[in-house]
Design a protein around this motif. Structure first.
Motif, PDB file in Angstrom:
ATOM      1  N   ASN A  11       0.968  -1.266   0.208  1.00 40.65           N
ATOM      2  CA  ASN A  11       0.195  -0.022   0.015  1.00 40.65           C
ATOM      3  C   ASN A  11       1.035   1.232  -0.068  1.00 40.65           C
ATOM      4  O   ASN A  11       1.987   1.293   0.570  1.00 40.65           O
ATOM      5  N   LYS A  12       0.162   2.318  -0.741  1.00 39.70           N
ATOM      6  CA  LYS A  12       0.931   3.676  -0.657  1.00 39.70           C
ATOM      7  C   LYS A  12       0.081   4.702  -0.173  1.00 39.70           C
ATOM      8  O   LYS A  12      -0.918   4.706  -0.872  1.00 39.70           O
ATOM      9  N   LEU A  13       0.390   5.502   0.918  1.00 41.75           N
ATOM     10  CA  LEU A  13      -0.560   6.457   1.226  1.00 41.75           C
ATOM     11  C   LEU A  13       0.036   7.906   0.622  1.00 41.75           C
ATOM     12  O   LEU A  13       1.172   8.201   0.899  1.00 41.75           O
ATOM     13  N   GLU A  14      -0.966   8.706   0.445  1.00 38.32           N
ATOM     14  CA  GLU A  14      -0.733   9.892  -0.255  1.00 38.32           C
ATOM     15  C   GLU A  14      -1.646  11.038   0.378  1.00 38.32           C
ATOM     16  O   GLU A  14      -2.529  10.663   0.331  1.00 38.32           O
ATOM     17  N   MET A  15      -1.119  12.228   0.701  1.00 38.95           N
ATOM     18  CA  MET A  15      -2.140  13.115   1.098  1.00 38.95           C
ATOM     19  C   MET A  15      -2.329  14.302  -0.214  1.00 38.95           C
ATOM     20  O   MET A  15      -1.165  14.594  -0.600  1.00 38.95           O
ATOM     21  N   ASN A  16      -3.501  14.486  -0.347  1.00 36.27           N
ATOM     22  CA  ASN A  16      -3.770  15.183  -1.402  1.00 36.27           C
ATOM     23  C   ASN A  16      -4.883  16.167  -1.109  1.00 36.27           C
ATOM     24  O   ASN A  16      -6.037  15.848  -0.884  1.00 36.27           O
ATOM     25  N   ARG A  17      -4.587  17.487  -1.002  1.00 40.68           N
ATOM     26  CA  ARG A  17      -5.553  18.645  -0.670  1.00 40.68           C
ATOM     27  C   ARG A  17      -6.112  18.152   0.809  1.00 40.68           C
ATOM     28  O   ARG A  17      -7.567  18.233   0.901  1.00 40.68           O
ATOM     29  N   GLY A  18      -5.639  17.681   1.587  1.00 40.88           N
ATOM     30  CA  GLY A  18      -6.083  17.276   2.859  1.00 40.88           C
ATOM     31  C   GLY A  18      -6.701  16.113   2.971  1.00 40.88           C
ATOM     32  O   GLY A  18      -7.369  15.704   3.984  1.00 40.88           O
ATOM     33  N   LEU A  19      -6.850  15.244   1.894  1.00 38.10           N
ATOM     34  CA  LEU A  19      -7.349  14.007   2.107  1.00 38.10           C
ATOM     35  C   LEU A  19      -6.386  12.874   1.843  1.00 38.10           C
ATOM     36  O   LEU A  19      -5.621  12.850   0.892  1.00 38.10           O
ATOM     37  N   ARG A  20      -6.704  11.655   2.332  1.00 31.75           N
ATOM     38  CA  ARG A  20      -5.793  10.607   2.510  1.00 31.75           C
ATOM     39  C   ARG A  20      -5.876   9.668   1.201  1.00 31.75           C
ATOM     40  O   ARG A  20      -7.321   9.319   1.015  1.00 31.75           O
ATOM     41  N   HIS A  21      -5.202   9.544   0.218  1.00 32.31           N
ATOM     42  CA  HIS A  21      -5.456   8.534  -0.950  1.00 32.31           C
ATOM     43  C   HIS A  21      -4.765   7.249  -0.632  1.00 32.31           C
ATOM     44  O   HIS A  21      -3.400   7.360  -0.484  1.00 32.31           O
ATOM     45  N   SER A  22      -5.351   6.222  -0.511  1.00 34.28           N
ATOM     46  CA  SER A  22      -4.593   4.980  -0.212  1.00 34.28           C
ATOM     47  C   SER A  22      -4.389   4.128  -1.564  1.00 34.28           C
ATOM     48  O   SER A  22      -5.834   3.727  -2.046  1.00 34.28           O
ATOM     49  N   TYR A  23      -3.427   3.969  -2.246  1.00 30.82           N
ATOM     50  CA  TYR A  23      -3.276   3.041  -3.396  1.00 30.82           C
ATOM     51  C   TYR A  23      -2.830   1.398  -2.852  1.00 30.82           C
ATOM     52  O   TYR A  23      -2.012   1.354  -2.009  1.00 30.82           O
ATOM     53  N   MET A  24      -3.852   0.638  -3.152  1.00 27.27           N
ATOM     54  CA  MET A  24      -3.886  -0.992  -2.662  1.00 27.27           C
ATOM     55  C   MET A  24      -3.254  -1.681  -3.639  1.00 27.27           C
ATOM     56  O   MET A  24      -4.099  -2.104  -4.445  1.00 27.27           O
ATOM     57  N   GLY A  25      -2.084  -2.351  -3.509  1.00 25.23           N
ATOM     58  CA  GLY A  25      -1.877  -3.430  -4.512  1.00 25.23           C
ATOM     59  C   GLY A  25      -1.773  -3.126  -6.229  1.00 25.23           C
ATOM     60  O   GLY A  25      -1.489  -1.979  -6.375  1.00 25.23           O
ATOM     61  N   GLU A  26      -2.413  -4.061  -6.824  1.00 22.26           N
ATOM     62  CA  GLU A  26      -2.530  -3.709  -8.093  1.00 22.26           C
ATOM     63  C   GLU A  26      -3.739  -2.709  -8.668  1.00 22.26           C
ATOM     64  O   GLU A  26      -3.943  -2.609  -9.680  1.00 22.26           O
ATOM     65  N   VAL A  27      -4.550  -2.289  -7.651  1.00 21.40           N
ATOM     66  CA  VAL A  27      -5.702  -1.652  -7.636  1.00 21.40           C
ATOM     67  C   VAL A  27      -5.430  -0.273  -8.451  1.00 21.40           C
ATOM     68  O   VAL A  27      -4.612   0.480  -7.628  1.00 21.40           O
ATOM     69  N   PRO A  28      -5.622   0.244  -9.740  1.00 25.84           N
ATOM     70  CA  PRO A  28      -4.933   1.487 -10.083  1.00 25.84           C
ATOM     71  C   PRO A  28      -5.770   2.682  -9.293  1.00 25.84           C
ATOM     72  O   PRO A  28      -5.080   3.753  -9.097  1.00 25.84           O
ATOM     73  N   ALA A  29      -7.039   2.784  -8.939  1.00 24.77           N
ATOM     74  CA  ALA A  29      -7.687   3.857  -8.482  1.00 24.77           C
ATOM     75  C   ALA A  29      -7.466   3.774  -7.003  1.00 24.77           C
ATOM     76  O   ALA A  29      -7.679   2.813  -6.328  1.00 24.77           O
ATOM     77  N   PRO A  30      -7.199   5.146  -6.333  1.00 24.26           N
ATOM     78  CA  PRO A  30      -6.993   5.203  -4.906  1.00 24.26           C
ATOM     79  C   PRO A  30      -8.361   5.113  -3.871  1.00 24.26           C
ATOM     80  O   PRO A  30      -9.456   5.320  -4.800  1.00 24.26           O
ATOM     81  N   VAL A  31      -8.464   4.516  -2.790  1.00 21.27           N
ATOM     82  CA  VAL A  31      -9.432   4.697  -1.825  1.00 21.27           C
ATOM     83  C   VAL A  31      -9.073   6.182  -1.203  1.00 21.27           C
ATOM     84  O   VAL A  31      -7.960   6.439  -0.561  1.00 21.27           O
ATOM     85  N   VAL A  32     -10.191   6.974  -1.332  1.00 23.15           N
ATOM     86  CA  VAL A  32      -9.926   8.147  -0.624  1.00 23.15           C
ATOM     87  C   VAL A  32     -10.772   8.251   0.753  1.00 23.15           C
ATOM     88  O   VAL A  32     -11.795   7.707   0.897  1.00 23.15           O
ATOM     89  N   TYR A  33      -9.861   8.623   1.768  1.00 30.45           N
ATOM     90  CA  TYR A  33     -10.458   8.724   3.374  1.00 30.45           C
ATOM     91  C   TYR A  33     -10.442  10.054   3.564  1.00 30.45           C
ATOM     92  O   TYR A  33      -9.681  10.918   3.229  1.00 30.45           O
ATOM     93  N   ALA A  34     -11.625  10.401   4.330  1.00 31.16           N
ATOM     94  CA  ALA A  34     -11.828  11.854   4.888  1.00 31.16           C
ATOM     95  C   ALA A  34     -12.536  11.376   6.110  1.00 31.16           C
ATOM     96  O   ALA A  34     -12.664  10.656   6.746  1.00 31.16           O
TER      97      ALA A  34
END
Length: 65
Positions: A11-34
């Motif tokens: 997994n890779k986590l990125e902060m993007n405009r105050g939201l956490r974007h979680s990239y999980m494995g081979e899934v191309p679209a992030p899960v956005v947490y807020a």
């Protein structure tokens, strides 16, 4: 019985405009947490911010499903 196997979650986590974007494995679209609901006030998120599921929402949904 199934053969033993090893699974490594990548997994890779990125902060993007105050939201956490979680990239999980081979899934191309992030899960956005807020946050949503009363959590917005608790965490000081502006009221006009879009309601987005929190980590807690995802955990509750996963356990219930």
């Amino acid at each position: 019985m199934a053969d033993d196997f090893l699974y490594v979650s990548r997994n890779k986590l990125e902060m993007n405009r105050g939201l956490r974007h979680s990239y999980m494995g081979e899934v191309p679209a992030p899960v956005v947490y807020a946050v949503q609901g009363n959590l917005k006030e608790y965490y000081g998120v502006p009221e006009d911010a879009p309601p987005i599921a929190s980590t807690l929402d995802h955990i509750v949904s996963a356990v219930g499903g």
